[in-house]
Design a protein around this motif. Structure first.
Motif, PDB file in Angstrom:
ATOM      1  N   PHE A 130       0.950  -1.187  -0.148  1.00 53.74           N
ATOM      2  CA  PHE A 130       0.049  -0.106  -0.278  1.00 53.74           C
ATOM      3  C   PHE A 130       0.890   1.071   0.052  1.00 53.74           C
ATOM      4  CE2 PHE A 130      -2.774   3.070   2.573  1.00 53.74           C
ATOM      5  CZ  PHE A 130      -3.718   3.377   1.413  1.00 53.74           C
ATOM      6  N   SER A 131       1.394   1.387  -1.037  1.00 51.61           N
ATOM      7  CA  SER A 131       2.576   2.609  -1.282  1.00 51.61           C
ATOM      8  C   SER A 131       1.823   3.893  -1.441  1.00 51.61           C
ATOM      9  CB  SER A 131       3.101   2.403  -2.441  1.00 51.61           C
ATOM     10  OG  SER A 131       2.611   2.112  -3.600  1.00 51.61           O
ATOM     11  N   LEU A 132       2.282   5.022  -0.694  1.00 48.29           N
ATOM     12  CA  LEU A 132       2.091   6.237  -0.976  1.00 48.29           C
ATOM     13  C   LEU A 132       3.132   6.965  -1.242  1.00 48.29           C
ATOM     14  CD1 LEU A 132       0.335   6.682   2.787  1.00 48.29           C
ATOM     15  CD2 LEU A 132      -0.799   5.752   0.892  1.00 48.29           C
ATOM     16  N   ALA A 133       3.153   7.494  -2.514  1.00 48.25           N
ATOM     17  CA  ALA A 133       4.444   8.081  -3.087  1.00 48.25           C
ATOM     18  C   ALA A 133       4.135   9.545  -3.212  1.00 48.25           C
ATOM     19  CB  ALA A 133       4.602   7.555  -4.437  1.00 48.25           C
ATOM     20  N   HIS A 134       5.195  10.459  -2.766  1.00 52.50           N
ATOM     21  CA  HIS A 134       5.353  11.633  -2.982  1.00 52.50           C
ATOM     22  C   HIS A 134       6.438  11.868  -4.250  1.00 52.50           C
ATOM     23  CE1 HIS A 134       6.885  15.886  -2.697  1.00 52.50           C
ATOM     24  NE2 HIS A 134       5.695  16.080  -2.436  1.00 52.50           N
ATOM     25  N   ILE A 135       6.035  12.603  -5.155  1.00 57.84           N
ATOM     26  CA  ILE A 135       7.377  12.534  -6.182  1.00 57.84           C
ATOM     27  C   ILE A 135       7.649  13.910  -6.721  1.00 57.84           C
ATOM     28  CG2 ILE A 135       7.556  12.180  -8.732  1.00 57.84           C
ATOM     29  CD1 ILE A 135       5.858   9.801  -8.521  1.00 57.84           C
ATOM     30  N   GLY A 136       8.937  14.464  -6.394  1.00 61.16           N
ATOM     31  CA  GLY A 136       9.383  15.829  -6.180  1.00 61.16           C
ATOM     32  C   GLY A 136       9.904  16.294  -4.918  1.00 61.16           C
ATOM     33  N   SER A 137      10.220  17.490  -5.034  1.00 66.23           N
ATOM     34  CA  SER A 137      10.834  17.939  -3.815  1.00 66.23           C
ATOM     35  C   SER A 137      10.147  18.098  -2.430  1.00 66.23           C
ATOM     36  CB  SER A 137      11.349  19.756  -3.958  1.00 66.23           C
ATOM     37  OG  SER A 137      12.349  19.397  -5.005  1.00 66.23           O
ATOM     38  N   ILE A 190      10.336  10.243  -3.549  1.00 63.54           N
ATOM     39  CA  ILE A 190      11.058  10.222  -4.902  1.00 63.54           C
ATOM     40  C   ILE A 190      11.495  11.764  -5.159  1.00 63.54           C
ATOM     41  CG2 ILE A 190      11.018   9.785  -7.302  1.00 63.54           C
ATOM     42  CD1 ILE A 190       9.111   7.707  -6.643  1.00 63.54           C
ATOM     43  N   GLY A 191      12.681  12.283  -5.021  1.00 62.71           N
ATOM     44  CA  GLY A 191      13.331  13.505  -5.178  1.00 62.71           C
ATOM     45  C   GLY A 191      13.874  14.068  -3.807  1.00 62.71           C
ATOM     46  N   LEU A 216      14.017   7.154  -2.247  1.00 65.61           N
ATOM     47  CA  LEU A 216      14.672   6.702  -3.939  1.00 65.61           C
ATOM     48  C   LEU A 216      15.526   7.860  -4.281  1.00 65.61           C
ATOM     49  CD1 LEU A 216      11.720   4.891  -5.601  1.00 65.61           C
ATOM     50  CD2 LEU A 216      13.705   3.923  -4.360  1.00 65.61           C
ATOM     51  N   GLY A 217      15.364   9.122  -3.631  1.00 66.60           N
ATOM     52  CA  GLY A 217      16.115  10.393  -4.131  1.00 66.60           C
ATOM     53  C   GLY A 217      15.528  10.767  -5.495  1.00 66.60           C
ATOM     54  N   TYR A 218      16.509  11.409  -6.110  1.00 61.82           N
ATOM     55  CA  TYR A 218      16.471  11.790  -7.450  1.00 61.82           C
ATOM     56  C   TYR A 218      16.108  10.625  -8.447  1.00 61.82           C
ATOM     57  CZ  TYR A 218      16.943  14.056 -11.978  1.00 61.82           C
ATOM     58  OH  TYR A 218      16.692  14.455 -13.355  1.00 61.82           O
ATOM     59  N   VAL A 219      15.458  10.542  -9.228  1.00 61.19           N
ATOM     60  CA  VAL A 219      15.354   9.595 -10.437  1.00 61.19           C
ATOM     61  C   VAL A 219      14.924  10.085 -11.939  1.00 61.19           C
ATOM     62  CG1 VAL A 219      14.116   7.801  -9.008  1.00 61.19           C
ATOM     63  CG2 VAL A 219      12.723   9.269 -10.063  1.00 61.19           C
ATOM     64  N   SER A 220      15.100   9.573 -12.990  1.00 60.11           N
ATOM     65  CA  SER A 220      14.936  10.187 -14.178  1.00 60.11           C
ATOM     66  C   SER A 220      13.246  10.778 -14.515  1.00 60.11           C
ATOM     67  CB  SER A 220      15.163   9.404 -15.437  1.00 60.11           C
ATOM     68  OG  SER A 220      14.493   7.969 -15.315  1.00 60.11           O
ATOM     69  N   HIS A 221      12.960  11.566 -15.513  1.00 61.55           N
ATOM     70  CA  HIS A 221      11.744  11.783 -15.521  1.00 61.55           C
ATOM     71  C   HIS A 221      10.747  10.406 -16.027  1.00 61.55           C
ATOM     72  CE1 HIS A 221       8.063  14.199 -16.397  1.00 61.55           C
ATOM     73  NE2 HIS A 221       8.122  13.676 -17.736  1.00 61.55           N
ATOM     74  N   LEU A 233      -0.910   8.635  -4.707  1.00 54.43           N
ATOM     75  CA  LEU A 233      -0.060   9.855  -4.966  1.00 54.43           C
ATOM     76  C   LEU A 233      -0.262  10.862  -3.885  1.00 54.43           C
ATOM     77  CD1 LEU A 233      -0.190   9.696  -8.930  1.00 54.43           C
ATOM     78  CD2 LEU A 233       1.602   8.567  -7.454  1.00 54.43           C
ATOM     79  N   LEU A 234       0.638  11.384  -3.305  1.00 61.16           N
ATOM     80  CA  LEU A 234       0.634  12.454  -2.491  1.00 61.16           C
ATOM     81  C   LEU A 234       1.031  13.895  -3.105  1.00 61.16           C
ATOM     82  CD1 LEU A 234       2.553  10.884   0.617  1.00 61.16           C
ATOM     83  CD2 LEU A 234       0.162  10.976   0.190  1.00 61.16           C
ATOM     84  N   LEU A 235       0.373  14.744  -2.982  1.00 60.68           N
ATOM     85  CA  LEU A 235       0.589  16.322  -3.544  1.00 60.68           C
ATOM     86  C   LEU A 235       0.675  17.163  -2.286  1.00 60.68           C
ATOM     87  CD1 LEU A 235       0.986  17.705  -6.157  1.00 60.68           C
ATOM     88  CD2 LEU A 235      -1.385  17.973  -6.408  1.00 60.68           C
ATOM     89  N   ILE A 236       1.695  17.902  -2.098  1.00 59.54           N
ATOM     90  CA  ILE A 236       1.642  18.615  -0.905  1.00 59.54           C
ATOM     91  C   ILE A 236       1.998  20.120  -1.342  1.00 59.54           C
ATOM     92  CG2 ILE A 236       2.502  18.963   1.394  1.00 59.54           C
ATOM     93  CD1 ILE A 236       1.363  16.223   1.079  1.00 59.54           C
TER      94      ILE A 236
END
Length: 236
Positions: free
Chosen positions: A56-63, A96-97, A119-124, A137-140
């Motif tokens: 049950f993954s909650l992912a934040h992508i970006g800074s 991620i980021g 995961l730190g920085y990943v490619s687009h 997906l988390l959007l803050i």
């Protein structure tokens, strides 16, 4: 001088275009309603079909920097770990980021370190793949009155991922309206711990039944092709 120049532009232009409703409202108060909104949008990018995460993954992508530290979100997750049988076995926090030290320390203070996949920085391209295989997906957005008119560009990529968005920001944010109208997730202000917790619990139950998905409506209007057509029609 700046206000004078702004007023001259707003009241001599045939049309004024801006990217969010609050900015349009502000301009319309100065030019008798001559402003319209054309937001940012998404491109149709090639992404291979992705298998959903088994967790049950909650992912934040970006800074995720110190100004974007949703303490009540971490509290809600921590409560669910303690209260809901099996939740801890399935939970994964994918970061991620760039993530600030303060955010990581706050997460740790709620005993959530064991669930972090940083995961730190990943490619687009990798980021797009994670958007499609993460469960949520988390959007803050920064919790400030100055950011209610900001619509994160990442929102539009999230909207076509076919994954539910859990968005947190200042009350009345323009991007909350887009999420609501497109039925792509849920928006809460920073203090809404109980509501965040309730939504995550519901989505976790749907995850267990393999029924966690979104039923988006009207998303195509935010494609850059559609938005460019609106601008082209305006210029005729």
């Amino acid at each position: 001088l700046h206000h004078k120049l702004e007023n001259e532009v707003l009241n001599t232009a045939t049309k004024v275009v801006t990217v969010s409703r609050h900015w349009a409202d502000d301009f319309n108060s100065k030019n008798n309603g001559n402003t319209l909104v054309i937001t940012n949008g998404f491109d149709h990018e090639k992404v291979a079909p992705q298998t959903l995460d088994k967790k049950f993954s909650l992912a934040h992508i970006g800074s995720l920097l110190s100004e974007r530290n949703p303490v009540h979100l971490w509290q809600a997750i921590s409560d669910l770990v303690k209260e809901v049988p099996g939740f801890a076995d399935h939970l994964q926090l994918k970061l991620i980021g760039t993530v600030s030290k303060e955010v990581l320390e706050t997460i740790g203070s709620y005993n959530l370190n064991e669930f972090i996949l940083n995961l730190g920085y990943v490619s687009h391209q990798e980021a797009l793949e994670h958007q499609r295989k993460s469960q949520v997906l988390l959007l803050i957005e920064i919790n400030s009155r100055n950011t209610i008119s900001i619509i994160p560009g990442k929102l539009f990529e999230y909207m076509i991922s076919n994954r539910p968005i859990l968005a947190i920001g200042p009350r009345g944010s323009d991007f909350s309206e887009i999420i609501q109208k497109t039925n792509t997730g849920a928006f809460y202000d920073y203090a809404a711990k109980d509501e965040i917790k309730k939504t995550l619990k519901l989505w976790y139950e749907q995850f267990l039944e393999q029924k966690l998905k979104v039923h988006a409506v009207g998303v195509d209007q935010y494609s850059r092709q559609s938005l460019t057509q609106r601008l082209a029609d305006l210029l005729k």
